[in-house]
Design a protein around this motif. Structure first.
Motif, PDB file in Angstrom:
ATOM      1  N   TYR B  28      38.419  34.830  33.058  1.00  0.00           N
ATOM      2  CA  TYR B  28      37.086  35.443  33.102  1.00  0.00           C
ATOM      3  C   TYR B  28      37.136  36.743  33.887  1.00  0.00           C
ATOM      4  N   LEU B  29      36.503  37.737  33.310  1.00  0.00           N
ATOM      5  CA  LEU B  29      36.429  39.033  33.989  1.00  0.00           C
ATOM      6  C   LEU B  29      34.998  39.222  34.482  1.00  0.00           C
ATOM      7  N   ALA B  30      34.845  39.259  35.768  1.00  0.00           N
ATOM      8  CA  ALA B  30      33.487  39.369  36.312  1.00  0.00           C
ATOM      9  C   ALA B  30      33.446  40.469  37.341  1.00  0.00           C
ATOM     10  N   THR B  31      32.275  41.035  37.515  1.00  0.00           N
ATOM     11  CA  THR B  31      32.146  42.068  38.535  1.00  0.00           C
ATOM     12  C   THR B  31      32.140  41.452  39.920  1.00  0.00           C
ATOM     13  N   SER B  32      31.787  40.203  39.998  1.00  0.00           N
ATOM     14  CA  SER B  32      31.819  39.548  41.295  1.00  0.00           C
ATOM     15  C   SER B  32      32.552  38.231  41.144  1.00  0.00           C
ATOM     16  N   PRO B  33      33.376  37.878  42.081  1.00  0.00           N
ATOM     17  CA  PRO B  33      34.089  36.600  41.995  1.00  0.00           C
ATOM     18  C   PRO B  33      33.121  35.422  41.971  1.00  0.00           C
ATOM     19  N   ASP B  34      31.950  35.589  42.576  1.00  0.00           N
ATOM     20  CA  ASP B  34      30.977  34.500  42.556  1.00  0.00           C
ATOM     21  C   ASP B  34      30.574  34.143  41.132  1.00  0.00           C
ATOM     22  N   GLU B  35      30.322  35.177  40.344  1.00  0.00           N
ATOM     23  CA  GLU B  35      29.905  34.938  38.967  1.00  0.00           C
ATOM     24  C   GLU B  35      30.971  34.179  38.218  1.00  0.00           C
ATOM     25  N   ALA B  36      32.206  34.646  38.353  1.00  0.00           N
ATOM     26  CA  ALA B  36      33.308  33.990  37.667  1.00  0.00           C
ATOM     27  C   ALA B  36      33.408  32.543  38.125  1.00  0.00           C
ATOM     28  N   ALA B  37      33.189  32.329  39.408  1.00  0.00           N
ATOM     29  CA  ALA B  37      33.298  30.970  39.928  1.00  0.00           C
ATOM     30  C   ALA B  37      32.242  30.065  39.301  1.00  0.00           C
ATOM     31  N   LEU B  38      31.054  30.573  39.128  1.00  0.00           N
ATOM     32  CA  LEU B  38      29.994  29.740  38.548  1.00  0.00           C
ATOM     33  C   LEU B  38      30.302  29.409  37.097  1.00  0.00           C
ATOM     34  N   VAL B  39      30.802  30.401  36.360  1.00  0.00           N
ATOM     35  CA  VAL B  39      31.134  30.148  34.963  1.00  0.00           C
ATOM     36  C   VAL B  39      32.278  29.132  34.884  1.00  0.00           C
ATOM     37  N   THR B  40      33.232  29.286  35.794  1.00  0.00           N
ATOM     38  CA  THR B  40      34.343  28.337  35.820  1.00  0.00           C
ATOM     39  C   THR B  40      33.830  26.933  36.130  1.00  0.00           C
ATOM     40  N   ALA B  41      32.877  26.869  37.032  1.00  0.00           N
ATOM     41  CA  ALA B  41      32.312  25.560  37.365  1.00  0.00           C
ATOM     42  C   ALA B  41      31.683  24.935  36.129  1.00  0.00           C
ATOM     43  N   ALA B  42      30.936  25.720  35.391  1.00  0.00           N
ATOM     44  CA  ALA B  42      30.321  25.209  34.170  1.00  0.00           C
ATOM     45  C   ALA B  42      31.387  24.715  33.206  1.00  0.00           C
ATOM     46  N   LYS B  43      32.481  25.473  33.106  1.00  0.00           N
ATOM     47  CA  LYS B  43      33.586  25.088  32.231  1.00  0.00           C
ATOM     48  C   LYS B  43      34.110  23.709  32.641  1.00  0.00           C
ATOM     49  N   ASN B  44      34.321  23.537  33.940  1.00  0.00           N
ATOM     50  CA  ASN B  44      34.886  22.278  34.412  1.00  0.00           C
ATOM     51  C   ASN B  44      33.932  21.105  34.193  1.00  0.00           C
ATOM     52  N   PHE B  45      32.667  21.409  34.074  1.00  0.00           N
ATOM     53  CA  PHE B  45      31.716  20.324  33.820  1.00  0.00           C
ATOM     54  C   PHE B  45      31.418  20.193  32.342  1.00  0.00           C
ATOM     55  N   GLY B  46      32.213  20.833  31.494  1.00  0.00           N
ATOM     56  CA  GLY B  46      32.074  20.592  30.068  1.00  0.00           C
ATOM     57  C   GLY B  46      31.203  21.584  29.348  1.00  0.00           C
ATOM     58  N   PHE B  47      30.896  22.662  29.963  1.00  0.00           N
ATOM     59  CA  PHE B  47      30.175  23.714  29.247  1.00  0.00           C
ATOM     60  C   PHE B  47      31.063  24.951  29.276  1.00  0.00           C
ATOM     61  N   PHE B  48      31.929  25.010  28.272  1.00  0.00           N
ATOM     62  CA  PHE B  48      32.999  25.986  28.304  1.00  0.00           C
ATOM     63  C   PHE B  48      32.567  27.245  27.577  1.00  0.00           C
ATOM     64  N   PHE B  49      32.300  28.248  28.356  1.00  0.00           N
ATOM     65  CA  PHE B  49      31.960  29.552  27.772  1.00  0.00           C
ATOM     66  C   PHE B  49      33.252  30.219  27.347  1.00  0.00           C
ATOM     67  N   PHE B  50      33.411  30.482  26.046  1.00  0.00           N
ATOM     68  CA  PHE B  50      34.703  30.995  25.605  1.00  0.00           C
ATOM     69  C   PHE B  50      34.627  32.302  24.846  1.00  0.00           C
ATOM     70  N   ARG B  51      33.449  32.725  24.432  1.00  0.00           N
ATOM     71  CA  ARG B  51      33.430  33.979  23.676  1.00  0.00           C
ATOM     72  C   ARG B  51      32.100  34.675  23.882  1.00  0.00           C
ATOM     73  N   ARG B  52      32.189  35.980  23.980  1.00  0.00           N
ATOM     74  CA  ARG B  52      30.954  36.750  24.057  1.00  0.00           C
ATOM     75  C   ARG B  52      30.990  37.809  22.963  1.00  0.00           C
ATOM     76  N   THR B  53      29.948  37.846  22.172  1.00  0.00           N
ATOM     77  CA  THR B  53      29.790  38.954  21.236  1.00  0.00           C
ATOM     78  C   THR B  53      28.663  39.831  21.766  1.00  0.00           C
TER      79      THR B  53
END
Lengths: 346, 718
Positions: B28-53
């Motif tokens: 994940y490429l984020a402007t803030s590590p916090d944002e990336a961490a939250l998205v990663t957390a969601a991934k680990n809980f089964g909500f895997f964000f994998f693509r952005r158009t």
């Protein structure tokens, strides 16, 4: 002082993990850890340094003082005494009047045995040979090359006379000292050697062997002595001596040598031809007879300075030694520091 | 509700992806590590964000009912209401595949709570409780909320948004106003907490710096509880300290704020801040008189807004100068700069700002010295800074080692320049008195020119490059040494007076001792020296003395010192031999003539000894009876073998294999997370658009455990 190779760079893992890829010296340089001598001026060092300096200075001082003491010097100021009583009130008129004889006799008593060679100096006081405009009023190129060299503007106002260049030009040459002395003891004249009174490098390289005085001292204002136009400048030693300008307004210049011993209580008769005008600016003229040592003329200053520096060094080192022994400061005593060292020192 | 929570995390962000679309390899490429961490957390809980158009976000959702089943869901992102430091929240409006319209919002707790719909009080109180707990644990918190939108309401709002986006005047403000219209009546989902782990070595670094007499202020965007905790972790505050807290989170302020009258809020706040400042100032003065332990001031951004007012500035300054540490929380980037210039301009202190985020840029530029930390927060702070370091703890090296050395070197170089020119000029000055004030120069013109250019230049460069009084490890071990710099020990008026006196003395010695030689013959042949002989002798002594005194004032003499001094003296000797040998001016053969006499050497020795002896005496007595701190440390530790040089020797004895394994062992155990203690995180969400790599498992347990392993020992060879 305290040598130890290498000093520390940044400690910790980050400094050590960088391998010295470049050459070792460059690495040490960029890491600011070149081996260095770290002098620490501890009391022991201070005492040692002072003692050593004292130990060197005192013998040197004794030697210099001995050399200076071995020199016998006779000084005689004659500029006022050589004026006949009628002219005492108007000395300048006397010296300017060329019709009056300027001869004058001085009697010098030799205080101690003087060993040949005895050097004859004339000493001028309050004579600013180091004045800026005087010092530069000469042409070194002309002295060496003579009339061939003609850009002598530095010599003004003694550059040309009657439209012809003057050799040697400039104020220094123009004001050449022209008192003369002849010496006799009893009835026998003392021979004065007037050769080799200038530095050899001056004769060989600064004054031309083919350069003859030309149009010299021909103006309406006569500054001082004149030169024999048939003798090349490199042999005019009076001029050479005179043109090595002195550093201070009171200076001596070598006149010649007497190459006979003078005994104690001898009376030397000096016939002075008192030509040089120092009266118009209040200068003094003195005649000096002096022997010489390896250190030159009479100069107590050096020896005294060495002795006082040496003895005070020894004294200081003794005081420090006493202090150090009686009341030593512990090496690296943390009580002296300005912050609380508890919990700080390792 | 949990589903909404993770959907919010997985959709409400501006993270981009990189790499393969599998949970293990994606980055994940984020402007803030916090944002990336939250998205990663969601991934680990089964909500895997994998693509952005450009218009949508793809999330692979694990089916809650049927274990192991998952399906990809495509959310159309209709609008993104971006983050800004004034809004302190961001929202997305997304459309489910089934047409449901939802606004997800995430932001600072107070901002979100202001915009919640009525009701649901149990979750609100529960979340508040969580927030307090998290804050007290030093975590950074965010609140999440959502809102279902009707198509009709959305359409009418979207028209306003489009209008706002195309407006030519005050677009930002209008956009904010339009966003306000839809970001209301939200439903609270919950809150997140992120640990902003301190970098390695921050507490000890801060402790070291405060021992060095440096006052440390924390200016942070975090909540008050969080920042107090960080301050505890950094040992800026301890339990012995009395905390003076100025907070806007009091009940009466909240009450007035809830009424919503801006003018009333402002007047009330101003009065409250004034009263509080007065009270705290009295308290601080009392505790100073009663030798109370140190004070710590904690102030939040809202209070600071009023306290920085010109009428209250002075009180704030006095109060903060009484405190040993000051913590400003919830401050905006602008306020960071204001606080910095308050100290810099009003108190006249030297300030250093250190930060790693884009929100630190203004503060870094406002301070006397700006230091940027190269880290995950982007390069903006680094670009704006004077110095860039990779970790906070290297600030000790920057200040205590290199800063101190640099100060020492500059002082020595400047005083030395002053000294050597004064000695030189004074000899000329004395000579003027004896030339009928005609201005005759004592030295040859070329000597005057080359004195500063050649004869005395190189050694002083060596001092500027290599001088150090104590080694790097000792300067860090005894940070108190740094106080010599803050007190300006090496550059104050008395130092200048000393230098002036030394110069006067040495020039007197050089001039009068040498000139004495012109009064009488100095050679057994009875010949006399002229002006240029005397001045060459004096200049010779001068060059030697000035160069030797340089060695005398050095605390570390490398071979470069010797080389440069030797080169300077050789250059002088070569020059005078050539110059007086070929050029037939007044100076011709002056050196050879004077050097051919014994007098020359006897005088030379005397002048050098007499000129330098008092220097040695002064230094010796000063060190003996009035030692400075650094001198004591030199004496204590000067003989200790240096670690680095010992290491080098060992390294030379190692076999290649051993050396390699040693170097591997020496590699830093812990990969640098790149956060400083004040990682502003949330505020810099959009600080920079450039992609920044977030660590995949930045705060995982295994890595933290590995930090506890003892450091490897240096291998030794018997």
């Amino acid at each position: 002082m305290d040598e130890d190779g290498g000093s520390s760079s940044a400690v910790g893992i980050e400094a050590q993990s960088i391998p010295p890829r470049q050459s070792n010296t460059l690495y040490l340089f960029t890491q600011q850890s070149l081996p260095a001598c770290k002098p620490v001026l501890t009391p022991a060092w201070v005492i040692t340094i002072y003692f050593l300096i004292g130990a060197i200075c005192i013998p040197v001082g004794l030697l210099s003082l001995d050399a200076s003491r071995s020199v016998v010097e006779i000084t005689d100021r004659y500029d006022t005494d050589c004026i006949p009583p009628p002219f005492k009130s108007n000395k300048v008129a006397y010296i300017k009047d060329s019709s009056i004889s300027k001869n004058c006799s001085r009697f010098l008593k030799v205080p101690k045995h003087m060993k040949a060679p005895i050097y004859i100096y004339y000493q001028l006081d309050n004579y600013y040979q180091n004045h800026r405009r005087y010092v530069k009023s000469r042409s070194d190129k002309q002295l060496l090359h003579g009339l061939k060299y003609n850009s002598t503007s530095s010599c003004k106002p003694e550059e040309y006379n009657n439209g012809l260049p003057i050799v040697p030009c400039g104020l220094i040459a123009w004001s050449l000292f022209n008192d003369t002395y002849s010496f006799s003891r009893g009835t026998a004249a003392l021979k004065v050697n007037r050769k080799d009174i200038s530095w050899k490098s001056d004769r060989d390289h600064k004054f031309g062997k083919q350069v003859y005085p030309f149009n010299f001292q021909n103006g309406s204002l006569i500054g001082g002595g004149s030169l024999d136009p048939n003798v090349p400048l490199s042999d005019q030693e009076d001029l050479i001596v005179w043109m090595r300008t002195a550093a201070l307004p009171s200076f001596r210049k070598l006149y010649g040598r007497i190459e006979e011993d003078l005994d104690a209580d001898d009376v030397v008769v000096v016939d002075v031809s008192n030509n040089y005008n120092t009266y118009s600016f209040g200068g003094k003229k003195k005649l000096v007879l002096s022997t010489s040592s390896w250190l030159g003329g009479k100069n107590d200053f050096l020896g005294m300075a060495y002795l006082s520096v040496g003895s005070s060094s020894i004294l200081l080192s003794l005081i420090f030694l006493l202090l150090h022994v009686k009341n030593p400061r512990p090496y690296g005593d943390t009580n002296y520091s300005s912050w609380n060292w508890k919990g700080v020192s390792s | 509700m949990p589903v909404e929570f993770f959907r919010c995390l997985a959709t409400c962000h501006t993270v981009a992806t990189k790499g393969e679309e599998s949970p293990e390899t994606i980055r994940y490429l984020a402007t803030s590590p916090d944002e990336a961490a939250l998205v990663t957390a969601a991934k680990n809980f089964g909500f895997f964000f994998f693509r952005r158009t450009t218009t949508s976000v793809c999330v692979r959702e694990t089916n809650v009912e049927k274990m192991g089943m998952f399906h990809d869901v495509l959310y159309d992102i209709l609008n993104i209401l971006e983050y800004s430091s004034s809004r302190r929240r961001q929202s997305v409006i997304c459309q489910y595949p089934d047409g449901r319209l939802v606004l997800y919002c995430k932001g600072a707790d107070n901002v979100i709570f202001e915009r919640l719909a009525d009701g649901n009080d149990d979750i609100k109180t529960k979340t508040r409780e969580h927030l307090e707990n998290f804050g007290a644990a030093g975590l950074r918190t965010l609140c999440l909320a959502y809102k279902d939108l009707s198509l009709h309401a959305y359409k009418s709002w979207n028209e306003k948004l489009i209008e706002a986006k195309t407006s030519l005047k005050d677009r930002e403000e209008i956009l904010d106003e339009v966003a306000e219209l839809i970001e209301k009546d939200l439903v609270l989902i919950g809150c997140t907490a992120i640990e902003d782990k301190l970098q390695a070595g921050v507490p000890s670094c801060i402790e070291t710096l405060s021992r060095a007499g440096i006052k440390i202020w924390i200016l942070t965007g975090d909540k008050m509880e969080t920042s107090i905790n960080i301050a505890y972790a950094c040992r800026l505050i301890n339990n012995d300290m009395k905390q003076l807290i100025m907070s806007s989170e009091t009940d009466d302020i909240r009450e007035i704020e809830s009424r919503g009258d801006q003018v009333e809020i402002a007047t009330y706040m101003r009065a409250a801040v004034k009263n509080q400042l007065k009270k705290l100032l009295e308290e601080a003065e009392n505790s100073q008189q009663s030798y109370h332990p140190n004070l710590a001031l904690v102030i939040d951004g809202k209070c600071l807004t009023y306290a920085l007012d010109p009428s209250l500035r002075g009180m704030l300054l006095n109060l903060s100068l009484d405190c040993s540490s000051v913590i400003c929380c919830r401050v905006s980037p602008l306020q960071k700069a204001q606080v910095t210039s308050l100290i810099k301009k009003d108190a006249g202190r030297i300030t250093l700002s250190i930060g790693d985020g884009a929100n630190d840029v203004s503060m870094i530029q406002a301070a006397n010295i700006g230091v940027g930390i190269i880290g995950l927060e982007g390069r903006q702070a680094v670009m704006a800074s004077d110095y860039a370091i990779s970790q906070f703890r290297f600030l000790t090296d920057l200040l205590l080692v290199h800063g101190r050395w640099s100060y020492l070197r500059i002082c020595k170089v400047v005083t030395y320049f002053f000294y050597k020119n004064l000695v030189f000029a004074l000899t000329q000055f004395f000579y003027t008195f004896q030339t009928g004030f005609s201005g005759q120069r004592f030295y040859d013109d070329s000597f005057q020119t080359l004195y500063n250019i050649i004869f005395t230049t190189l050694p002083v460069i060596a001092v500027g490059l290599f001088e150090k009084d104590v080694s790097a490890s000792l300067s860090k071990k005894f940070p108190e040494l740094y106080k010599e710099g803050t007190r300006n020990t090496f550059f104050k008026l008395t130092v200048w007076m000393e230098v002036a006196v030394v110069s006067l003395f040495q020039s007197l010695v050089v001039y009068y001792f040498v000139v004495a030689s012109s009064t009488n013959s100095v050679h057994s042949s009875g010949k006399m020296l002229g002006l240029w002989d005397v001045s060459t002798m004096a200049f010779n002594c001068l060059v030697v003395i000035v160069n030797l005194r340089l060695l005398l004032m050095c605390d570390a003499i490398t071979r470069w010192h010797y080389t440069s001094v030797g080169l300077g003296l050789l250059a002088w000797l070569a020059y005078i031999l050539v110059y007086s040998g070929v050029y037939s001016k007044g100076i011709y053969s002056a050196f050879c003539v004077s050097a051919s006499t014994a007098y020359f050497y006897v005088t030379f020795l005397l002048v050098v000894v007499v000129a330098l002896l008092p220097d040695i005496l002064y230094k010796g007595v000063q060190r003996w009876f009035f030692p400075l701190n650094y001198q004591i440390i030199q004496e204590c530790h000067g003989h200790e073998p240096d670690q680095s040089s010992a290491l080098l020797q060992i390294r030379n004895q190692l076999t290649p294999d051993e050396a390699r394994s040693f170097q591997v062992a020496q590699l830093p155990r812990e990969t640098n997370t790149g956060f400083a203690f004040d990682s502003p995180g949330f505020e810099s969400f959009f600080g920079e658009k450039a992609g920044v790599y977030a660590p995949q498992k930045a705060w995982d347990v295994a890595r933290r455990a590995s930090m506890l392993r003892p450091k490897p020992k240096t291998p030794r060879r018997d």
